[in-house]
Write a protein that holds these residues in place. Sequence first.
Motif, PDB file in Angstrom:
ATOM      1  N   PRO A 170       0.834  -1.240   0.053  1.00 36.54           N
ATOM      2  CA  PRO A 170       0.090  -0.052   0.153  1.00 36.54           C
ATOM      3  C   PRO A 170       0.945   1.174  -0.038  1.00 36.54           C
ATOM      4  O   PRO A 170       1.841   1.388   0.689  1.00 36.54           O
ATOM      5  CB  PRO A 170      -0.538  -0.054   1.438  1.00 36.54           C
ATOM      6  N   PHE A 171       0.414   2.146  -0.894  1.00 34.80           N
ATOM      7  CA  PHE A 171       1.417   3.310  -0.914  1.00 34.80           C
ATOM      8  C   PHE A 171       0.574   4.827  -1.101  1.00 34.80           C
ATOM      9  O   PHE A 171      -0.684   4.453  -1.635  1.00 34.80           O
ATOM     10  CB  PHE A 171       2.461   3.000  -1.882  1.00 34.80           C
ATOM     11  N   VAL A 172       0.971   5.741  -0.911  1.00 32.40           N
ATOM     12  CA  VAL A 172       0.274   7.128  -1.244  1.00 32.40           C
ATOM     13  C   VAL A 172       1.511   8.054  -1.903  1.00 32.40           C
ATOM     14  O   VAL A 172       2.469   7.915  -1.095  1.00 32.40           O
ATOM     15  CB  VAL A 172      -0.176   7.765   0.098  1.00 32.40           C
ATOM     16  N   THR A 173       0.979   8.783  -2.854  1.00 36.42           N
ATOM     17  CA  THR A 173       2.114   9.868  -3.238  1.00 36.42           C
ATOM     18  C   THR A 173       1.537  11.282  -3.057  1.00 36.42           C
ATOM     19  O   THR A 173       0.321  11.436  -3.053  1.00 36.42           O
ATOM     20  CB  THR A 173       2.144   9.618  -4.678  1.00 36.42           C
ATOM     21  N   ASP A 182      -6.414   7.184  -6.673  1.00 36.75           N
ATOM     22  CA  ASP A 182      -6.607   6.916  -5.129  1.00 36.75           C
ATOM     23  C   ASP A 182      -5.399   6.850  -4.227  1.00 36.75           C
ATOM     24  O   ASP A 182      -5.472   6.623  -3.064  1.00 36.75           O
ATOM     25  CB  ASP A 182      -7.548   5.759  -4.893  1.00 36.75           C
ATOM     26  N   HIS A 183      -4.155   6.943  -4.896  1.00 33.79           N
ATOM     27  CA  HIS A 183      -3.015   6.818  -4.309  1.00 33.79           C
ATOM     28  C   HIS A 183      -2.674   8.207  -3.870  1.00 33.79           C
ATOM     29  O   HIS A 183      -1.562   8.534  -3.277  1.00 33.79           O
ATOM     30  CB  HIS A 183      -1.946   6.077  -4.990  1.00 33.79           C
ATOM     31  N   ARG A 184      -2.946   9.393  -4.767  1.00 33.74           N
ATOM     32  CA  ARG A 184      -2.501  10.589  -4.746  1.00 33.74           C
ATOM     33  C   ARG A 184      -3.157  11.759  -3.491  1.00 33.74           C
ATOM     34  O   ARG A 184      -4.477  11.540  -3.429  1.00 33.74           O
ATOM     35  CB  ARG A 184      -2.800  11.292  -5.985  1.00 33.74           C
ATOM     36  N   ASP A 344     -14.199   6.143  -5.666  1.00 29.82           N
ATOM     37  CA  ASP A 344     -14.077   6.866  -6.938  1.00 29.82           C
ATOM     38  C   ASP A 344     -12.742   7.212  -7.409  1.00 29.82           C
ATOM     39  O   ASP A 344     -12.425   7.720  -8.479  1.00 29.82           O
ATOM     40  CB  ASP A 344     -15.169   7.996  -7.310  1.00 29.82           C
ATOM     41  N   GLY A 345     -11.827   7.149  -6.464  1.00 32.37           N
ATOM     42  CA  GLY A 345     -10.383   7.434  -6.797  1.00 32.37           C
ATOM     43  C   GLY A 345     -10.329   8.918  -6.842  1.00 32.37           C
ATOM     44  O   GLY A 345      -9.224   9.290  -7.506  1.00 32.37           O
ATOM     45  N   THR A 346     -10.950   9.850  -6.452  1.00 34.95           N
ATOM     46  CA  THR A 346     -10.855  11.352  -6.647  1.00 34.95           C
ATOM     47  C   THR A 346      -9.805  11.913  -5.932  1.00 34.95           C
ATOM     48  O   THR A 346      -9.938  11.469  -4.584  1.00 34.95           O
ATOM     49  CB  THR A 346     -12.068  11.858  -6.528  1.00 34.95           C
ATOM     50  N   ALA A 347      -8.943  12.586  -6.069  1.00 29.33           N
ATOM     51  CA  ALA A 347      -8.056  13.391  -5.166  1.00 29.33           C
ATOM     52  C   ALA A 347      -8.701  14.205  -4.275  1.00 29.33           C
ATOM     53  O   ALA A 347      -9.355  15.104  -4.710  1.00 29.33           O
ATOM     54  CB  ALA A 347      -6.964  13.993  -6.319  1.00 29.33           C
ATOM     55  N   ASP A 348      -8.178  14.067  -3.276  1.00 27.46           N
ATOM     56  CA  ASP A 348      -8.885  14.941  -1.892  1.00 27.46           C
ATOM     57  C   ASP A 348      -7.910  16.105  -1.766  1.00 27.46           C
ATOM     58  O   ASP A 348      -6.923  16.083  -0.771  1.00 27.46           O
ATOM     59  CB  ASP A 348      -8.975  13.944  -0.787  1.00 27.46           C
ATOM     60  N   ASP A 349      -7.640  17.021  -2.656  1.00 25.62           N
ATOM     61  CA  ASP A 349      -6.585  17.990  -2.465  1.00 25.62           C
ATOM     62  C   ASP A 349      -6.920  18.908  -1.343  1.00 25.62           C
ATOM     63  O   ASP A 349      -7.974  19.138  -1.231  1.00 25.62           O
ATOM     64  CB  ASP A 349      -6.779  18.755  -3.875  1.00 25.62           C
ATOM     65  N   VAL A 350      -5.814  19.222  -0.805  1.00 23.43           N
ATOM     66  CA  VAL A 350      -6.126  20.370   0.339  1.00 23.43           C
ATOM     67  C   VAL A 350      -6.048  21.655  -0.238  1.00 23.43           C
ATOM     68  O   VAL A 350      -5.240  22.091  -1.150  1.00 23.43           O
ATOM     69  CB  VAL A 350      -4.924  20.026   1.238  1.00 23.43           C
TER      70      VAL A 350
END
Length: 365
Positions: A170-173, A182-184, A344-350
């Motif tokens: 498992p990883f997050v970028t 969904d990793h970003r 849905d794999g959407t990026a949860d941007d700050v």
Amino acid sequence: MSTPTDAEPSRPAAFSRPAEGARSPDQGRAANIRDVARRAGVSHQTVSRVLNGHPSLRAATRDRVLAAMDELSFRPNRAARALVTSRSTTIGVLVSKGFEYGPAASLQAIDSAAREAGYAVDIAHLDDVDGGSIRSALDRLLAHGVDGLIILAPQAQTLGEIERLSITLPFVTVHSARERDDHRLSVDQSGGAVLATRHLLELGHRRIAHIAGPDGWFETDARVRGYRGEMQAWGLEPEPLLSGTWTAESGYRAGLALVEDPGVTAVFSSNDQMALGLMHAFRERGRRLPEDLSVVGFDDVPEAAHYWPPLTTVRQDFPELGRRCVARLLGLIGAPGSAAPAPDGTADDVRPELVVRSSAARIPD
């Protein structure tokens, strides 16, 4: 629906090894899980359930066990915990070379958020962005048994190599070229550039230069897109880009070039350090700030409020970014109490925030 219970788990507890640094007041040795159980008046299996965040415990029982741990200064041995949970409770962080403010602040935020979640952080620094260096750094982290990875390497080349390696852990970028991934996770870099550019436009400026960061960085590309898009939305032609290297020295060189063009009345700098160098160049040549030139930066470094004049800039919420990175990774790992990532794999941007100070002013009529 299951109800809270203090029933014994079937698996054996593996926390009977001495805790790290804790001492039992009655035996003069490191306190262990059985000492905690005796002090709390529960079984050692119940203590194990508390340590592992088991949901089916009464709150009063959990509080009693936690109080006993505090009294005995008990800290579970990390290696022993891994025997029970098959997890090391350690997150690996892969960091590319170079230690600009943004990556450094992100790393600090990730470390703080991980510790709050009960995880340690193991950091591997990349000497280069080639495949061999990345494989070597990953091999070291995997050899340490990390439960998951956070890739804090905002260069396109680095993340390209990561994708080619097909990581199964498992990883997050932090940042990615793909908008739906969904990793970003990241701060909305393009949105922050829009805020900076729009602020200058609303102050009446029409010739706004942009000092961009170095090629190959996701932040550079996203901030250029935001700047150009907002200029074009106002029916204006963006100025030719001035290239920087995130350093004050590169901002100073860009400033020496810009000072020769009196038609440019404002500059959006892709980070605060380059803005500092730019301001130095203009003051050195006798130009007043913000009377002769308005400046907006990006990042809100701690010193930005003490530039002269104090710098208007775009603040990135690095603590929130770190918290979300760790939360997303723990969800992918399936850690107790964590939430799974959005399907849905959407990026949860700050969302970034414009911090208005004194370095940008309305253009004189």
